[in-house]
Design an enzyme around this catalytic site. Structure first.
Site, PDB file in Angstrom:
ATOM      1  N   ASP A  64       0.831  -1.204   0.000  1.00  0.00           N
ATOM      2  CA  ASP A  64       0.000   0.000   0.000  1.00  0.00           C
ATOM      3  C   ASP A  64       0.867   1.256   0.000  1.00  0.00           C
ATOM      4  O   ASP A  64       0.600   2.220  -0.733  1.00  0.00           O
ATOM      5  CB  ASP A  64      -0.917  -0.023   1.228  1.00  0.00           C
ATOM      6  CG  ASP A  64      -1.772   1.223   1.337  1.00  0.00           C
ATOM      7  OD1 ASP A  64      -2.651   1.427   0.475  1.00  0.00           O
ATOM      8  OD2 ASP A  64      -1.576   2.010   2.284  1.00  0.00           O
TER       9      ASP A  64
ATOM     10  N   GLU B 282      -1.778  -5.529  -3.956  1.00  0.00           N
ATOM     11  CA  GLU B 282      -0.877  -4.749  -3.100  1.00  0.00           C
ATOM     12  C   GLU B 282       0.259  -5.621  -2.571  1.00  0.00           C
ATOM     13  O   GLU B 282       1.419  -5.176  -2.508  1.00  0.00           O
ATOM     14  CB  GLU B 282      -1.643  -4.150  -1.927  1.00  0.00           C
ATOM     15  CG  GLU B 282      -2.529  -2.982  -2.302  1.00  0.00           C
ATOM     16  CD  GLU B 282      -3.170  -2.324  -1.096  1.00  0.00           C
ATOM     17  OE1 GLU B 282      -3.492  -1.123  -1.193  1.00  0.00           O
ATOM     18  OE2 GLU B 282      -3.351  -2.997  -0.060  1.00  0.00           O
TER      19      GLU B 282
END
Length: 233
Positions: A53, A125
Site C-alpha cells: 500500500d 498490493e
C-alpha cells in the site's frame, strides 16, 4: 514448494511480467489468511499488503507529481485516489485472473473468496510489495505504473466511474422492481482509520460483500462484487 504450486507461481510470473528469484516471496503474496485454517504455520500476505500500500501510493504520487506539474495539490490528490483505490486494483487482478492462483481456506472459497473485491485488491498490493522486496523501489515503481497505466489515463481524464450502486440498481431493475438494501455487518480499526464491512441484499438474498474506509466506499464495493457475481461488471 510443491511442484504444482511452483508451476502456478510461474504462471503468475508470466501474467505480471516479473520473474522472481525468491518464488516463496510471491507465494506468500498469493496466500490469504484463511489458508492458515487449512495449513498451520503458513505465512500469509497481510504484512505484504501493508508494505505494498505504501509503495503503491508513493509510486503513483511521484509519477503524478512529475508528469503533471501544472495540476494543483487538490487535483493530484483526487486523481491519485481514483488510481490507488480498491476497485482500480481489482481491475488489475481480474486481468491477471488472480483469484484462481490464491491459496485460501475452503470456507472462504465457498463463500466467493476467489472473486471478492477486497481479497483480490489486497493481493495486488501484496504482489507490489513482493516486487519491491525482490527488485527495489525503482523497478517496483515502474511495475506499478505499467500495471495501472490504463487506470492512470482514465483517472486523469476523469473517466473512472465508481457509482456501482446505481449500475447494480439499473442492472437488476431492467425486468421490474427489486428491493436492494445495504447493511453494515461490522467494522474494525482505530477511529481515525476505521474499516467498514457492508453487505448488499437483493430481495433479502445476499448478493455481495464489500469493505472500505467509509460506509459509502464499502457499499460501492459490495455493489461491485454483486455485479461481478451476476456478470454485470
Amino acid at each position: 514448494m510443491e511442484l504444482l504450486r511452483k508451476k502456478m507461481i510461474e504462471e503468475v510470473e508470466d501474467k505480471i511480467g516479473v520473474a522472481f528469484e525468491n518464488k516463496n516471496l510471491l507465494d506468500v503474496a498469493l496466500t490469504h489468511s484463511s489458508y492458515t485454517n487449512h495449513k498451520k504455520n503458513v505465512k500469509y500476505n497481510e504484512r505484504l499488503e501493508f508494505l505494498g500500500d505504501a509503495v503503491l501510493e508513493l509510486s503513483i504520487s511521484q509519477f503524478l507529481f512529475k508528469k503533471y506539474p501544472s495540476k494543483t495539490e487538490g487535483e493530484l490528490t483526487k486523481i491519485r485516489a481514483l488510481i490507488v483505490c480498491e476497485n482500480s486494483l481489482h481491475s488489475v487482478a481480474q486481468k491477471w485472473q488472480l483469484g484462481e492462483h490464491i491459496n485460501m481456506g475452503k470456507g472462504e472459497e465457498l463463500t466467493g473468496g476467489r472473486t471478492r473485491v477486497s481479497i483480490l485488491s489486497d493481493c495486488v498490493e501484496a504482489i507490489i510489495a513482493a516486487v519491491y522486496l525482490e527488485k527495489g523501489f525503482e523497478e517496483a515503481k515502474n511495475f506499478v505504473i505499467r500495471i495501472l497505466d490504463e487506470n492512470i489515463i482514465k483517472a486523469v481524464r476523469n473517466e473512472i466511474i465508481l457509482d456501482y450502486k446505481t449500475k447494480l440498481q439499473e442492472k437488476l431493475q431492467k425486468n421490474g422492481e427489486v428491493n436492494i438494501s445495504y447493511d453494515l455487518i461490522g467494522y474494525d480499526g482505530p477511529p481515525h482509520r476505521r474499516k467498514f464491512f457492508m453487505q448488499v441484499f437483493v430481495n433479502d438474498k445476499t448478493f455481495g460483500k464489500g469493505e472500505g474506509y467509509s460506509k459509502k466506499e464499502a457499499e460501492q464495493n459490495a455493489a461491485k462484487e454483486a455485479l461481478c457475481m451476476i456478470g454485470g461488471e
